[in-house]
Design an enzyme around this catalytic site. Structure first.
Site, PDB file in Angstrom:
ATOM      1  N   PRO A 359       0.825  -1.209   0.000  1.00 48.13           N
ATOM      2  CA  PRO A 359       0.000   0.000   0.000  1.00 48.13           C
ATOM      3  C   PRO A 359       0.863   1.266   0.000  1.00 48.13           C
ATOM      4  O   PRO A 359       2.065   1.190   0.285  1.00 48.13           O
ATOM      5  CB  PRO A 359      -0.784  -0.101   1.302  1.00 48.13           C
ATOM      6  CG  PRO A 359      -0.491  -1.414   1.874  1.00 48.13           C
ATOM      7  CD  PRO A 359       0.685  -1.999   1.216  1.00 48.13           C
ATOM      8  N   PRO A 360       0.266   2.420  -0.288  1.00 50.46           N
ATOM      9  CA  PRO A 360       1.041   3.654  -0.326  1.00 50.46           C
ATOM     10  C   PRO A 360       1.589   4.036   1.052  1.00 50.46           C
ATOM     11  O   PRO A 360       1.022   3.645   2.068  1.00 50.46           O
ATOM     12  CB  PRO A 360       0.035   4.706  -0.788  1.00 50.46           C
ATOM     13  CG  PRO A 360      -1.223   4.024  -1.066  1.00 50.46           C
ATOM     14  CD  PRO A 360      -1.152   2.626  -0.597  1.00 50.46           C
ATOM     15  N   GLY A 361       2.672   4.774   1.043  1.00 46.35           N
ATOM     16  CA  GLY A 361       3.209   5.322   2.279  1.00 46.35           C
ATOM     17  C   GLY A 361       3.877   4.304   3.178  1.00 46.35           C
ATOM     18  O   GLY A 361       4.102   4.530   4.357  1.00 46.35           O
ATOM     19  N   LYS A 364       8.220   2.224   0.276  1.00 48.49           N
ATOM     20  CA  LYS A 364       8.812   1.614  -0.928  1.00 48.49           C
ATOM     21  C   LYS A 364       9.810   2.578  -1.573  1.00 48.49           C
ATOM     22  O   LYS A 364      10.943   2.216  -1.860  1.00 48.49           O
ATOM     23  CB  LYS A 364       7.704   1.255  -1.941  1.00 48.49           C
ATOM     24  CG  LYS A 364       6.693   0.271  -1.385  1.00 48.49           C
ATOM     25  CD  LYS A 364       5.685  -0.135  -2.419  1.00 48.49           C
ATOM     26  CE  LYS A 364       4.740   0.975  -2.855  1.00 48.49           C
ATOM     27  NZ  LYS A 364       3.836   1.447  -1.816  1.00 48.49           N
ATOM     28  N   THR A 365       9.344   3.805  -1.783  1.00 53.50           N
ATOM     29  CA  THR A 365      10.223   4.790  -2.417  1.00 53.50           C
ATOM     30  C   THR A 365      11.417   5.075  -1.528  1.00 53.50           C
ATOM     31  O   THR A 365      12.556   5.126  -1.993  1.00 53.50           O
ATOM     32  CB  THR A 365       9.462   6.107  -2.655  1.00 53.50           C
ATOM     33  OG1 THR A 365       8.229   5.794  -3.252  1.00 53.50           O
ATOM     34  CG2 THR A 365      10.250   7.052  -3.512  1.00 53.50           C
ATOM     35  N   SER A 680     -14.579 -12.449  -1.364  1.00 54.83           N
ATOM     36  CA  SER A 680     -14.396 -12.858   0.026  1.00 54.83           C
ATOM     37  C   SER A 680     -15.491 -12.372   0.977  1.00 54.83           C
ATOM     38  O   SER A 680     -15.439 -12.639   2.173  1.00 54.83           O
ATOM     39  CB  SER A 680     -13.015 -12.428   0.532  1.00 54.83           C
ATOM     40  OG  SER A 680     -13.013 -11.052   0.748  1.00 54.83           O
ATOM     41  N   LYS A 723      -6.490  -7.274   6.646  1.00 54.06           N
ATOM     42  CA  LYS A 723      -7.822  -7.505   7.197  1.00 54.06           C
ATOM     43  C   LYS A 723      -7.765  -7.742   8.706  1.00 54.06           C
ATOM     44  O   LYS A 723      -8.558  -7.189   9.472  1.00 54.06           O
ATOM     45  CB  LYS A 723      -8.472  -8.715   6.514  1.00 54.06           C
ATOM     46  CG  LYS A 723      -8.906  -8.414   5.082  1.00 54.06           C
ATOM     47  CD  LYS A 723      -9.457  -9.654   4.427  1.00 54.06           C
ATOM     48  CE  LYS A 723      -9.920  -9.351   3.018  1.00 54.06           C
ATOM     49  NZ  LYS A 723     -10.369 -10.556   2.318  1.00 54.06           N
TER      50      LYS A 723
HETATM   51  P1  ADP Z   1       5.629   4.543  -0.756  1.00 56.63           P
HETATM   52  O1  ADP Z   1       6.689   4.716  -1.750  1.00 56.63           O
HETATM   53  O2  ADP Z   1       5.506   3.142  -0.260  1.00 56.63           O
HETATM   54  O3  ADP Z   1       4.317   5.087  -1.156  1.00 56.63           O
HETATM   55  P2  ADP Z   1       7.238   6.320   0.833  1.00 56.63           P
HETATM   56  O4  ADP Z   1       8.517   5.598   0.640  1.00 56.63           O
HETATM   57  O5  ADP Z   1       7.015   7.572   0.090  1.00 56.63           O
HETATM   58  O6  ADP Z   1       6.043   5.336   0.529  1.00 56.63           O
HETATM   59  O7  ADP Z   1       7.021   6.556   2.365  1.00 56.63           O
HETATM   60  C1  ADP Z   1       6.357   7.644   2.917  1.00 56.63           C
HETATM   61  C2  ADP Z   1       7.118   8.193   4.081  1.00 56.63           C
HETATM   62  O8  ADP Z   1       7.091   7.273   5.150  1.00 56.63           O
HETATM   63  C3  ADP Z   1       8.565   8.449   3.774  1.00 56.63           C
HETATM   64  O9  ADP Z   1       8.961   9.651   4.349  1.00 56.63           O
HETATM   65  C4  ADP Z   1       9.289   7.290   4.446  1.00 56.63           C
HETATM   66  O10 ADP Z   1      10.562   7.628   4.870  1.00 56.63           O
HETATM   67  C5  ADP Z   1       8.384   6.997   5.631  1.00 56.63           C
HETATM   68  N1  ADP Z   1       8.452   5.568   6.008  1.00 56.63           N
HETATM   69  C6  ADP Z   1       7.714   4.577   5.505  1.00 56.63           C
HETATM   70  N2  ADP Z   1       8.029   3.405   6.081  1.00 56.63           N
HETATM   71  C7  ADP Z   1       8.997   3.666   6.969  1.00 56.63           C
HETATM   72  C8  ADP Z   1       9.742   2.856   7.891  1.00 56.63           C
HETATM   73  N3  ADP Z   1       9.562   1.540   7.993  1.00 56.63           N
HETATM   74  N4  ADP Z   1      10.660   3.457   8.649  1.00 56.63           N
HETATM   75  C9  ADP Z   1      10.847   4.797   8.554  1.00 56.63           C
HETATM   76  N5  ADP Z   1      10.182   5.612   7.737  1.00 56.63           N
HETATM   77  C10 ADP Z   1       9.257   5.057   6.944  1.00 56.63           C
END
Ligand code: ADP
Length: 810
Positions: A359-361, A364-365, A680, A723
């Site tokens: 999921p977002p946030g 991954k990035t 489901s 879930k």
């Molecule tokens: P995605 O690419 O999955 O949508 P991002 O990599 O942009 O998400 O993450 C959003 C923010 O959350 C970033 O600032 C990231 O550093 C922080 N973040 C997400 N997961 C973690 C984690 N496990 N530990 C520290 N920071 C995290």
């Protein structure tokens, strides 16, 4: 001259080297050999006649009989000039042909006995003579036009000669010919023979001359062109200099050519680029076309050809960097370390492309950024979300005005190296329409077999993308085309639990934001209770993006406060609203009491897990089934499967056998604006229907998920992690899950597991047993009571207008 018998006449012989004197022709030449000079003197003492014959080989000094041709010319010496070097220069005039009969080579001179070859009279008819003459004249004219300075006298004389033999002699004497050719004419005593010979010679000479002419012209043209261009270019340079505009197209093109050569392309690529550069020199620098070429060349030259950054793959260090930047994500980190280990050993990215799915946030990035940082590679992020056109990836041909290279080449340009880490974000959101399939272009990029010569339409020359480290991200795998999926190794990142979110906030997000806002730890104090409240009341998400935004907002306010003189901003659960406003998410609570016809399901959405309430009302009617709440086809089928199952088991379930005839069943899934689909929710619907038909309440703290078959069997589902964490968050006590998902439960966060009881089922009867509230009479085939009208009108209100909200999958 001595007259002997048989008309043989005796003359002194003068052997000629490299020249032939023909009858009726004058010639002057220098004589040096003693025998020759003696011959001249002897002739002068007599009747001034001398026999001129040509040597077969000019090198012979004292020619014998065999060394001279058989036929020569009797000539009269007209003039003698003694030269200072004992040589003499003589002027002779040829009289007639003669052939050698006797040859006497004395000590001082050679004397020959000759038989005179009288010129036969032309025995031709007038027309034949005329034909030969015209033919010869035509050829001669042609010949004359090919040589630079033919005297007009000669031309006039040729025109005036009416005898074929004389004509041949005259032409042979007046054109530049080898001695051998002239001798051929001399040998031809028969005038017809002679004219034919000269015709052949003329033909040959004309051919040679015109060939020579065209070769000469070509050489001359190319020299002229070069000189002309050079001259004009110099002039242009001078004009530009005069105008004070240093950059003229010529020097510009030369500059480009120099830069192109310096980059050491393959010969055919270099040639193509140089051709483009040279086009520039021929155009006005303000023409739109030259603008296009300039942009093209600039783009090509700006690319990081042959530029590499040096990898620093120290696995220990990589681990430290990843741990420092990210909380948890152990599996992901481990897999990345393995991947880098292989890359270090083989010096090149190997194997499949890593695809981070979740999921977002969820980080991954940011994990990809950390990898780039840890191994010292340039990082470029490229979003594929919404890319529908192949040209987005591969660029447009440069013939289109305003065309540009595609995103891949652009990414390398931004990176400035041939081996960056490129993150392809949202590969699952890539579209596909009539403008071509971007996925097929991506296939070429990601395929290690062929990506050393990626072709961009704009660039035209192949680009080696094989040194780049590619990482892709996706929210879900469903929409990724199969061939692309085959080239990627999937690493799943699952939703964070509230506790994990808290850890991430405390350890990473807050520190990061404080720094970003120019604050220090002494300026701000965010209490744990505040973060907990943000997590539950302000953000509902799988990742931590909104949580980070909330922290950012708090830091912004703290920064403003600092400047207005407040020493330290203290944020706790109590004053949080001052910073973030009123909570946006209503606290989802369990129903206050057990209800009839309302079952709690669980759904997976791209932003995490959700509760999925299903409401059923059965009203008097004629057996209609109504489904509302933006349900997809799969969900509708699940509902029908549930109803068929209930009909087949009406005895056991104690429902009215005829309910499908005399009841209308309305199934509604609230939050009607959100489209929902997936199998489901099957057991949840069945439970709600049975509850409604039997008027048995469902336990308020039980939730469930599972697919149902017509036989009432329960099949496994996906998204278990999301879930179950939603179930824990919402306060459910028991989760009913398909038996086949039992093994997956170990993957679930221990904290979630500790909060929930799991019941594994294989059949719907087990679901009902655990979900319905047992009572004294609810198993005894209760008669269905009509439902109040108001209840129906309440649940029918749905809104299908806005469908851009996330699709909920069950
Ligand atoms: P995605 O690419 O999955 O949508 P991002 O990599 O942009 O998400 O993450 C959003 C923010 O959350 C970033 O600032 C990231 O550093 C922080 N973040 C997400 N997961 C973690 C984690 N496990 N530990 C520290 N920071 C995290």
């Amino acid at each position: 001259m001595k007259q002997g018998q048989l008309n043989i006449v005796t003359y002194p012989l003068l052997a000629l080297r490299g020249i032939v004197v023909l009858p009726h022709m004058s010639a002057h030449f220098e004589v040096g050999r003693k025998k020759s000079i003696s011959a001249i003197r002897a002739a002068m003492k007599d009747d001034q006649r001398i026999f001129l014959v040509t040597q077969r080989d000019i090198k012979t000094d004292d020619p014998g009989r065999e060394d001279v041709y058989d036929i020569g010319t009797v000539a009269v010496i007209k003039q003698i000039l003694n030269l200072p070097n004992d040589n003499v220069r003589i002027l002779v005039e040829g009289l007639e042909r003669a052939s050698i009969e006797t040859f006497y080579s004395g000590r001082n001179m050679t004397t020959v006995g000759l038989s005179i070859l009288k010129e036969p009279s032309d025995e031709l008819k007038y027309s034949e003579t005329e034909a030969f003459i015209r033919e010869t004249f035509g050829l001669f004219e042609q010949y004359a036009s090919l040589i630079p300075r033919m005297s007009p006298d000669v031309l006039m004389n040729v025109m005036s000669i009416k005898s074929v033999g004389k004509l041949a002699d005259y032409i042979a004497a007046n054109i530049v010919l080898e001695a051998e050719d002239k001798q051929l004419i001399l040998n031809a005593v028969d005038p017809v023979e002679r004219i034919k010979t000269i015709i052949t010679i003329l033909y040959r000479e004309i051919e040679i001359l015109s060939l020579e002419g065209s070769i000469h012209k070509q050489v001359k043209d190319s020299i002229d062109k070069n000189q002309r261009e050079y001259y004009l270019r110099e002039q242009i340079k001078a004009i530009y200099n005069e105008l004070g505009e240093g950059d003229n197209p010529q020097t510009e093109a030369e500059n480009y050519a120099q830069k192109i050569k310096a980059l050491k392309f393959k010969p055919e690529e270099e040639e193509m680029l140089l051709k483009e550069a040279s086009k520039l020199s021929k155009m006005s620098s303000s023409s739109p076309e030259s603008g296009v070429i300039r942009t093209y060349l600039d783009t090509v030259l700006e690319l990081p050809w042959n530029k590499f950054t040096r990898d620093k793959i120290n696995l220990e260090k990589v681990k430290t960097v990843l741990d420092k930047d990210h909380y948890g994500l152990e599996k992901v980190k481990e897999r990345i370390i393995e991947y880098l280990a292989v890359m270090k050993l083989t010096n090149k990215p190997q194997g499949q492309i890593l695809c981070l799915v979740g999921p977002p946030g969820i980080g991954k990035t940011s994990i990809a950024t950390s990898i780039a940082k840890a191994i010292n590679r340039k990082f470029v992020r490229m979003s594929l979300g919404g890319v529908r056109d192949e040209a987005d990836i591969r660029g447009h041909r440069k013939t289109y005005i305003g065309s540009m290279p595609g995103r891949i080449i652009d990414a390398f340009k931004r990176a400035g190296s041939m081996n960056p880490l490129i993150l392809f974000d949202e590969i699952d959101k890539m579209g596909n329409d009539f403008r071509g399939d971007p996925a097929s272009a991506m296939l070429e990029v990601l395929d290690r077999e062929q990506n050393n010569s990626f072709r961009d339409h704009y660039l035209e020359i192949p680009f080696d993308v094989s040194h780049a480290l590619f990482i892709t991200t996706a929210n879900s795998l469903d929409t990724i085309p199969r061939p692309l999926l085959d080239r990627m190794e999937i690493i799943e990142l699952t939703s964070y639990t509230d506790t994990q979110k808290l850890q991430i906030a405390v350890r990473h997000l807050i520190t990061k934001q404080i720094k970003k806002h120019g604050l220090s730890k002494s300026d701000i104090d965010i209490d744990i209770s505040a973060i907990e409240r943000i997590i539950t009341e302000y953000t509902r998400e799988s990742g931590v993006r909104n949580l980070e935004r909330a922290v950012e907002k708090i830091c912004r306010k703290a920064a403003a406060a600092k400047l207005s003189g407040i020493k330290k901003s203290k944020i706790s659960a109590i004053n949080l609203e001052k910073y973030l406003g009123a909570p946006r998410i209503p606290i989802e609570k369990l129903a206050k009491s057990d209800e009839v016809g309302v079952a709690n399901g669980l759904a997976w959405t791209s932003v995490g897990g959700e509760a999925l309430k299903i409401e059923v009302a059965a009203v008097e009617g004629s057996g209609k089934i109504q489904l509302t709440g933006s349900l997809g086809d799969v969900m509708k089928e699940s509902a029908n499967a549930a109803i068929t199952y209930i009909r087949s088991k009406s005895d056991i379930l104690h429902v009215d056998k005829e309910f499908y005839k005399n009841r209308d069943i309305h199934i509604h899934v609230p939050e009607g604006a959100v489209p929902k689909d997936g199998p489901s929710a099957g057991i949840t619907m069945a439970t709600a229907i049975v509850s409604e038909l039997t008027q048995t309440p469902i336990k308020r703290d039980v939730c469930m998920t599972g697919e149902i078959t017509l036989r009432g069997n329960v099949l496994p589902i996906g998204g278990l992690n999301e879930k179950t964490s939603a179930a824990a968050r919402l306060g459910f006590k028991t989760v009913i899950l398909p038996e086949d998902n039992r093994a997956d439960i170990t993957e679930i966060d221990p904290e979630v597991r500790s909060k929930l009881d799991f019941i594994y089922v294989t059949n719907i009867s087990q679901v009902l047993e655990n979900a319905l509230v047992p009572s004294a009479d609810n198993n005894k085939g209760k008669i269905l009571k009509p439902v109040k009208d108001s209840a129906v009108s309440e649940i029918i209100s749905t809104d299908i207008s806005s469908i851009n909200r996330p699709v909920i999958k069950q």
